[in-house]
Design a protein around this motif. Structure first.
Motif: not given
Lengths: 347, 413, 288
Positions: C215-222
């Motif tokens: 999902s487009p928020v995947l980058g922020d997760t990590f």
């Protein structure tokens, strides 16, 4: 009059005129900001008010960054503390003593900054300080999201704009554009304080420390203390800006402590101009303009904002303020040259 | 062709007429504008996009039927930038331009930011979907109608329904993130289930909720806590991408074999659409709008067809239906009141009852809470279906039976 | 207990996979790359496009991850030439903001190409079940992530500290001017390291794909976790990042075991403590 003298004379004229032009521009901008309620609709007025607060907050951050050479990535946390203090005080019915409430919020920001600074500044700087402050702010956000008394993740809404009471007369900030002008006055005062700090002896000491720590301490500057004071001042301004913001937005949420708020002053400063007092202000309003004019371009706004940022950074290396000054210098030098040439031809 | 003089004269005449005309008639001169404020950046963008689609389809449906009071609806869509600030800027911009009707949706904080401004700007707003109790209780304002599902109603009903259908489930485990809104949801679910069990003379117990961090990369520790809980039923209250990561990572633990009953809060078919052929065996979820289960509702059917034509997606998110009905609410209220002044429009909408995509749309008089039908679906892996999953059954409840007491202006204790 | 530990180790190694590229680019250019999370996400999306819903085998997954790494690496090379190289010698904060801008553009572009909906890719056959270790059930994909983390660490450690190319890179990072005097092509070296850093982000995206939701928020997760890891470990220090990732795993395990009521908070507290104990990171800052 000899040619050499004439040239020197025009040279001084140029140097003066750039400062003069910029002063005139700042005065004009201030006038426009003051007259905003008559010029634009309430949506844009709201944005300008927010931008004004953020500009002051960013100038405070930039005093720490450009003068003391310390990059804090957690200033949003201090802004948030100020905003919550003001929101709570107004909720508790202290609205008529709004000026002391602002002072209280300022003090809260300063105190927290002092505590963080005491522990962190002696030991770390650079990217480590940045990450430490970033995670402290993030920790604050997590805590605020869990406290039901502070509204959890939805924050404190319905903050009323206060009526200032001075005993024998009242100033009602809740009606029309009154609070907007109050913001203007408060921002002007805070900017004045920052200007005085940055350009007075304190600012010069900080610059000395930033340029060369060893030499600065050699001539008797207490490096640690100067940095700590800068850290506290910056925290106080963040807290104060937060307190001004709360009744303007009429809602505060834990997201104020988030990364977005903390990176805003960095973006504004770099976009506006590094090592320039007015840079963050220019950057804040430039960002607002980008945001406002792309508001209907739904879905591609990120790409546009990112693209504009990239272009600004790659084309104007020293930010908008630096680019403008260079442009002005170039134009003035050309005019000065033209005039000198014209004079020579006439002779 | 007019000459300048004629033009000026007509202009003056028109202006004079405008001044003289009552507000009703003046409004008819142009399209009626509805401001739509939703989240079109950041994590909420997925839902904001559905709300935008739903509002646009709602307006298109009204316009295709000839508009309201002879006027077409024109939507003005603004992004709230995922923050109260963005919502406020958009709201003030549009009210400054004279927009009086609004639909706003997704995150509660952004809605709480605009609520105090409705009355002073003479605005009437339909809130799209937000479930927070604060909106209809302590922060209630008469200018707002919440077409959304309060936690006690939709999740209290959910717990009640599950306890009714599955008497063999005596012990529940609950998983959620540490967020107040989700705590409200799980509490409501627990209350509903225990209410039904008590009525039937049974006991239902709930374990202490298992907490997960928001937007976390890994849920395996929580999954192991869940699967070691010894419960028969699992109520999963994670949201969005978190929920799907969780179901994925839980797959090798065979959750569906460990529990007699799996319930998801509100992620409905987005789970199945993402997991495809690796869908869980069977899971329940609440939804506001499941068009395949409402074939007898022509409004829902028409909206579904329009959505499929627009996005080529058979399974729209529930926000589409709710957003569509919000525009319908404003349009029908305006048709009845023949004025956009909130003093006329509010009573008109209060007295409204019509068939929308999500079923009967009506609001409770005291706190403008939506009291419509509740829908729950069970879906899971299926070899027969090409997508790898299908919806097995739907169940409905009358929402009004589960709505919490109205306490407008005060928090619900 | 063992189970909790293995879970936390999985998280630690997943974060390490992402942190490697981040610490590499810091080592050579002294910047925190905000775009790293978005590049990780790009890698995951590219892999998902190659693989479809269900990878055929473990090797298909690894192959797709390598291809994603390659594509994202090329993207990194472009970013290096168009953006970062031009900012060389400027205040490093400009590069910081430039990476922030690249992040915005990349994340926006990903949304336009792949849409907003959630997608999911399954673990390949062989990694979708679990194995029993000392009577504890352990998902095999967790073991795959742990193995991948260790393998990437060993390879990188060898390349940087043992190989000729790595030593050149270290020389450039320590003193670019002197190394160019000695005939080393410093700009080329920097380009190679930056490309490698982006490629690692893409590779991590491909490898972790079956573990996450697209999902487009995947980058922020990590991103924040990876930042914390490289800071605790000592910036630019691969070994430090590895140790920090292990520490992160331990802290997360303790959190899950003793403080299940407040998940995710100990990591921040742990980081603050670590920074106060070792203000320059556990192994100290290193220029690669």
């Amino acid at each position: 009059m000899s040619t050499a003298l004439a040239e020197r004379h025009t040279g001084r004229e140029q140097a003066l005129s750039r400062v003069q032009i910029n002063r005139a521009l700042i005065a004009l901008a201030a006038l426009i900001v003051l007259l905003m309620p008559f010029l634009v609709n309430s949506g844009l007025l709201y944005l300008v008010g927010v931008t004004l607060v953020l500009a002051v907050y960013s100038v405070g951050w930039n005093v720490l960054f450009s003068w003391a050479g310390l990059a804090s990535f957690g200033s949003g946390g201090l802004f948030c503390i100020g905003a919550y203090v003001a929101a709570l005080a107004i909720r508790a019915g202290w609205g008529e003593h709004f000026l002391p409430v602002i002072a209280l919020a300022t003090l809260a920001g300063a105190l927290v900054a002092l505590l963080v600074g005491l522990v962190a500044l002696r030991r770390m700087s650079g990217i480590f300080l940045a990450i430490l402050t970033l995670s402290l702010a993030e920790l604050l956000r997590h805590v605020l999201m869990r406290v039901r008394w502070l509204g959890s993740e939805d924050g404190i809404p319905n903050i009323t704009r206060p009526v200032l009471s001075f005993g024998f007369f009242d100033i009602d900030l809740s009606s029309g554009s009154a609070y907007y002008w109050f913001l203007c006055v408060a921002s002007a005062i805070l900017l004045g304080i920052c200007w005085w700090l940055a350009h007075g002896p304190f600012g010069r000491r900080l610059l000395a420390v930033r340029h060369d720590i060893e030499r600065a301490s050699f001539i008797g500057i207490d490096v640690h203390r100067s940095r700590l004071v800068a850290f506290v001042v910056s925290g106080a301004i963040a807290g104060c800006a937060g307190a001004l913001y709360a009744p303007w937005a009429q809602i505060v949420t834990p997201d104020l402590a988030g990364m977005v708020k903390s990176t805003q002053p960095i973006l504004f400063t770099l976009l506006g101009g590094l090592h320039s007092f007015w840079g963050p202000v220019v950057g804040a309003f430039a960002f607002m303009a980008i945001d406002y004019f792309t508001r209907t371009l739904i879905g591609i706004q990120e790409v546009i904002t990112g693209g504009i940022l990239l272009v600004v950074i790659l084309v104007f290396r020293s930010g908008i303020a630096g680019g403008w000054n260079a442009l002005l210098d170039g134009a003035l030098a050309r005019r000065g040259l033209d005039r000198a040439l014209a004079r020579q031809e006439a002779r | 062709m007019f000459n300048r003089r004629q033009f000026l004269m007509t202009g003056t005449a028109a202006a004079a007429a405008t001044v003289a005309m009552p507000a009703v008639l003046r409004a008819q001169s142009g399209p009626i504008r509805i401001g739509v404020i939703t989240t079109l950046t950041g994590p909420g963008q997925l839902y904001g996009q559905y709300i935008k689609d739903g509002c646009e389809l709602g307006a298109a449906a009204v316009n295709a039927a000839g508009g309201v009071n002879g006027q077409q609806i024109e939507l003005v869509v603004r992004d709230d930038k995922n923050s109260p600030d963005g919502a406020l800027a958009a709201f003030r911009e549009l009210t400054g331009d004279g927009v009086k009707l609004f639909a706003q949706g997704t995150f509660t904080a952004n809605i709480l930011a605009t609520l105090p401004l409705l009355a002073e700007n003479d605005v009437t707003m339909a809130v799209v979907g937000a479930s927070s109790l604060a909106i209809t209780h302590q922060n209630f304002t008469r200018n707002m109608f919440r077409l959304g599902y309060s936690a006690p109603m939709c999740f209290g009903g959910y717990g009640y329904l599950m306890a009714d259908k599955f008497p063999e489930v005596a012990k529940w485990s609950v998983l959620r993130t540490d967020v107040q809104a989700l705590k409200d949801i799980t509490d409501a679910f627990q209350n509903g289930a225990q209410k039904k069990a008590k009525e039937a003379g049974r006991e239902v117990s709930f374990n202490e909720p298992i907490l997960a961090p928001v937007n976390a990369p890994d849920f395996r520790n929580q999954i192991s806590q869940v699967s070691n809980s010894g419960a028969d039923g699992l109520f999963n209250c994670l949201q969005g991408a978190d929920a799907i990561s969780y179901y994925k990572q839980a797959r090798s633990f065979e959750l569906d074999k460990r529990f007699k009953l799996l319930c998801d809060s509100a992620n409905e078919l987005s789970i199945a659409k993402a997991l495809g052929k690796n869908m869980l065996d069977s899971i329940w979820s609440w939804t506001a709008w499941y068009p395949q289960g409402a074939k007898d509702n022509p409004v829902s059917d028409a909206l579904h067809k329009a959505f499929v034509a627009l996005r080529n997606d058979q399974y729209p998110n529930w926000y589409v239906g709710v957003a569509h009905d919000c525009i319908q609410t404003l349009a029908q209220g305006y048709a009845k009141a023949k004025s956009t002044a909130s003093a006329d429009l509010i009573p008109a909408i209060e007295g409204l009852s019509f068939q929308g995509a999500v079923g009967t749309v009506a609001f409770r008089q005291e706190d403008h809470s939506f009291a419509g039908d509740l829908t729950y679906i069970r879906f899971g892996r299926s070899e027969k279906s090409e997508s790898g999953w299908e919806v097995f059954e739907t169940a409905g409840l009358p929402g009004a039976d589960f709505l919490e007491p109205a306490t407008p202006g005060r928090p619900l204790n | 207990m063992l189970f909790t530990f293995i879970n936390s180790l999985t998280l630690g190694m997943a974060v390490f996979l992402i942190a490697t590229g981040l610490t590499l680019i810091f080592g050579i250019m002294r910047i925190l790359n905000f775009a790293h999370g978005a590049c990780f996400m790009m890698g995951a999306y590219i892999s998902s496009t190659i693989l479809g819903d269900m990878p055929g085998s473990v090797w298909a997954l690894i192959g797709a991850a390598l291809v994603s790494g390659l594509v994202v690496g090329v993207f990194g090379l472009i970013v290096q030439h168009v953006v970062l190289a031009r900012l060389h010698g400027q205040d490093e904060h400009f590069s910081l903001i430039a990476t922030y801008a690249v992040m915005l553009v990349t994340a926006g572009a990903i949304k336009m190409v792949w849409g907003l909906e959630f997608h999911s890719v399954d673990p390949p056959p062989g990694l979708d079940g679990g194995v029993s270790i000392f009577g504890t059930f352990v998902p095999s994909f967790s073991l795959f992530i742990i193995a991948a983390g260790i393998a990437v660490f060993l390879i990188l450690d060898y390349v940087i500290h043992r190989s000729w190319g790595g030593k050149l890179a270290v020389a450039i990072a320590r003193d670019g001017w002197t190394s160019s005097l000695m005939g080393i092509n410093a700009p080329l070296g920097i380009s190679v390291v930056v490309t490698g850093s982006f490629a690692l982000a893409g590779l991590a995206g491909g490898l972790l794909l079956p573990n996450q939701t697209l999902s487009p928020v995947l980058g922020d997760t990590f991103l924040l976790l990876a930042f914390i890891t490289i800071v605790i470990g000592g910036l630019g220090n691969i070994r430090g990042a590895f140790i920090a990732a292990l520490l992160l795993a331990v802290i997360d395990g303790i959190n899950a075991w003793f403080l299940p009521g407040s998940p995710g908070t100990l990591i921040y507290l742990g980081m603050v403590t670590c920074l106060l104990l070792w203000p320059n990171g556990i192994l100290g800052e290193s220029r690669l």
